[in-house]
Design an enzyme around this catalytic site. Structure first.
Site, PDB file in Angstrom:
ATOM      1  N   ASP A  52      -4.959   3.046  -2.962  1.00 34.75           N
ATOM      2  CA  ASP A  52      -5.375   3.284  -1.583  1.00 34.75           C
ATOM      3  C   ASP A  52      -6.389   4.430  -1.570  1.00 34.75           C
ATOM      4  OD1 ASP A  52      -3.897   2.559   1.391  1.00 34.75           O
ATOM      5  OD2 ASP A  52      -5.254   4.278   1.294  1.00 34.75           O
ATOM      6  N   ASN A  93       2.480  -3.476   7.275  1.00 35.58           N
ATOM      7  CA  ASN A  93       2.201  -3.215   8.687  1.00 35.58           C
ATOM      8  C   ASN A  93       1.638  -4.490   9.301  1.00 35.58           C
ATOM      9  OD1 ASN A  93       2.949  -0.458   8.550  1.00 35.58           O
ATOM     10  ND2 ASN A  93       0.967   0.029   7.627  1.00 35.58           N
ATOM     11  N   VAL A 149      -6.242  -3.151   8.572  1.00 38.55           N
ATOM     12  CA  VAL A 149      -7.077  -4.130   7.865  1.00 38.55           C
ATOM     13  C   VAL A 149      -6.428  -5.512   8.017  1.00 38.55           C
ATOM     14  CG1 VAL A 149      -8.097  -4.824   5.663  1.00 38.55           C
ATOM     15  CG2 VAL A 149      -7.839  -2.385   6.198  1.00 38.55           C
ATOM     16  N   HIS A 201      -1.480  -7.179   3.093  1.00 36.80           N
ATOM     17  CA  HIS A 201      -1.332  -6.290   1.943  1.00 36.80           C
ATOM     18  C   HIS A 201       0.021  -5.609   2.013  1.00 36.80           C
ATOM     19  CE1 HIS A 201      -3.339  -4.208   5.246  1.00 36.80           C
ATOM     20  NE2 HIS A 201      -2.729  -3.091   4.863  1.00 36.80           N
ATOM     21  N   ILE A 202       0.558  -5.317   0.850  1.00 39.90           N
ATOM     22  CA  ILE A 202       1.803  -4.552   0.743  1.00 39.90           C
ATOM     23  C   ILE A 202       1.439  -3.170   0.215  1.00 39.90           C
ATOM     24  CG2 ILE A 202       4.073  -4.392  -0.346  1.00 39.90           C
ATOM     25  CD1 ILE A 202       4.014  -7.418  -0.761  1.00 39.90           C
ATOM     26  N   HIS A 203       1.895  -2.144   0.905  1.00 46.22           N
ATOM     27  CA  HIS A 203       1.757  -0.775   0.392  1.00 46.22           C
ATOM     28  C   HIS A 203       2.919  -0.523  -0.568  1.00 46.22           C
ATOM     29  CE1 HIS A 203      -1.000   0.778   3.666  1.00 46.22           C
ATOM     30  NE2 HIS A 203      -0.503  -0.274   4.276  1.00 46.22           N
TER      31      HIS A 203
HETATM   32  P1  5GP Z   1      -2.831  -0.857   7.045  1.00 46.48           P
HETATM   33  O1  5GP Z   1      -2.891   0.277   8.022  1.00 46.48           O
HETATM   34  O2  5GP Z   1      -3.690  -2.016   7.487  1.00 46.48           O
HETATM   35  O3  5GP Z   1      -1.433  -1.257   6.695  1.00 46.48           O
HETATM   36  O4  5GP Z   1      -3.399  -0.278   5.688  1.00 46.48           O
HETATM   37  C1  5GP Z   1      -4.723  -0.337   5.295  1.00 46.48           C
HETATM   38  C2  5GP Z   1      -4.869   0.609   4.117  1.00 46.48           C
HETATM   39  O5  5GP Z   1      -6.091   0.338   3.485  1.00 46.48           O
HETATM   40  C3  5GP Z   1      -4.883   2.103   4.522  1.00 46.48           C
HETATM   41  O6  5GP Z   1      -3.841   2.787   3.857  1.00 46.48           O
HETATM   42  C4  5GP Z   1      -6.255   2.577   4.066  1.00 46.48           C
HETATM   43  O7  5GP Z   1      -6.264   3.882   3.544  1.00 46.48           O
HETATM   44  C5  5GP Z   1      -6.649   1.534   3.017  1.00 46.48           C
HETATM   45  N1  5GP Z   1      -8.082   1.320   2.900  1.00 46.48           N
HETATM   46  C6  5GP Z   1      -8.959   1.122   3.926  1.00 46.48           C
HETATM   47  N2  5GP Z   1     -10.202   0.974   3.451  1.00 46.48           N
HETATM   48  C7  5GP Z   1     -10.105   1.053   2.100  1.00 46.48           C
HETATM   49  C8  5GP Z   1     -11.089   0.983   1.048  1.00 46.48           C
HETATM   50  O8  5GP Z   1     -12.294   0.793   1.263  1.00 46.48           O
HETATM   51  N3  5GP Z   1     -10.631   1.117  -0.218  1.00 46.48           N
HETATM   52  C9  5GP Z   1      -9.301   1.319  -0.492  1.00 46.48           C
HETATM   53  N4  5GP Z   1      -8.972   1.448  -1.780  1.00 46.48           N
HETATM   54  N5  5GP Z   1      -8.364   1.407   0.463  1.00 46.48           N
HETATM   55  C10 5GP Z   1      -8.767   1.275   1.748  1.00 46.48           C
END
Ligand code: 5GP
Length: 117
Positions: A34, A90, A99, A103-105
């Site tokens: 991330d 999320n 995004v 995706h899984i964190h």
């Molecule tokens: P969400 O909030 O949709 O669950 O998580 C999206 C994640 O994508 C966030 O933790 C954010 O930091 C990460 N993220 C957004 N843009 C990029 C990027 O360009 N590169 C990487 N490696 N992570 C990203």
């Protein structure tokens, strides 16, 4: 795709149009660090198939979804996350999805608070 029919940042990373620190990849998914980590280990497990969010997964996606979880387990094993790790998805605005590509964190490396809400 986002609402405007454009590639999301994750599709651009998968297609190598935007750089990312890729930690693992196979035919079904990619694992990246991330860009804004909330813990010493913060990995995103991203399917190559365009599924906007878990709520929009279809029955055809069942095996792929299981594969993503198994990749998390394997990452935790090979990176010695014996102290624990957390998996987060999320889904939608209340959950702060930013995004629109599933995706899984995978978060680890520190003591985490609970509950997250
Ligand atoms: P969400 O909030 O949709 O669950 O998580 C999206 C994640 O994508 C966030 O933790 C954010 O930091 C990460 N993220 C957004 N843009 C990029 C990027 O360009 N590169 C990487 N490696 N992570 C990203």
């Amino acid at each position: 795709m986002n609402l405007n029919g454009e590639k999301t940042i994750f599709e651009k990373i998968i297609d190598r149009e935007v750089p990312a620190e890729i930690v693992e990849e196979d035919e079904h998914c990619i694992l990246i660090r991330d860009i804004n980590p909330c813990a010493p280990v913060h990995i995103l497990i991203i399917p190559k198939k365009r599924v906007p969010r878990i709520a929009e997964a279809e029955s055809d996606d069942e095996a792929m979804l299981g594969h993503l979880l198994f990749m998390a387990k394997k990452f935790a094993e090979t990176h010695h996350l014996e102290q624990g790790f957390r998996l987060v998805i999320n889904n939608g605005p209340h959950a702060q999805e930013t995004v629109p590509h599933l995706h899984i964190h995978l978060i680890a490396g520190k003591w985490m608070a609970w509950p997250p809400c």
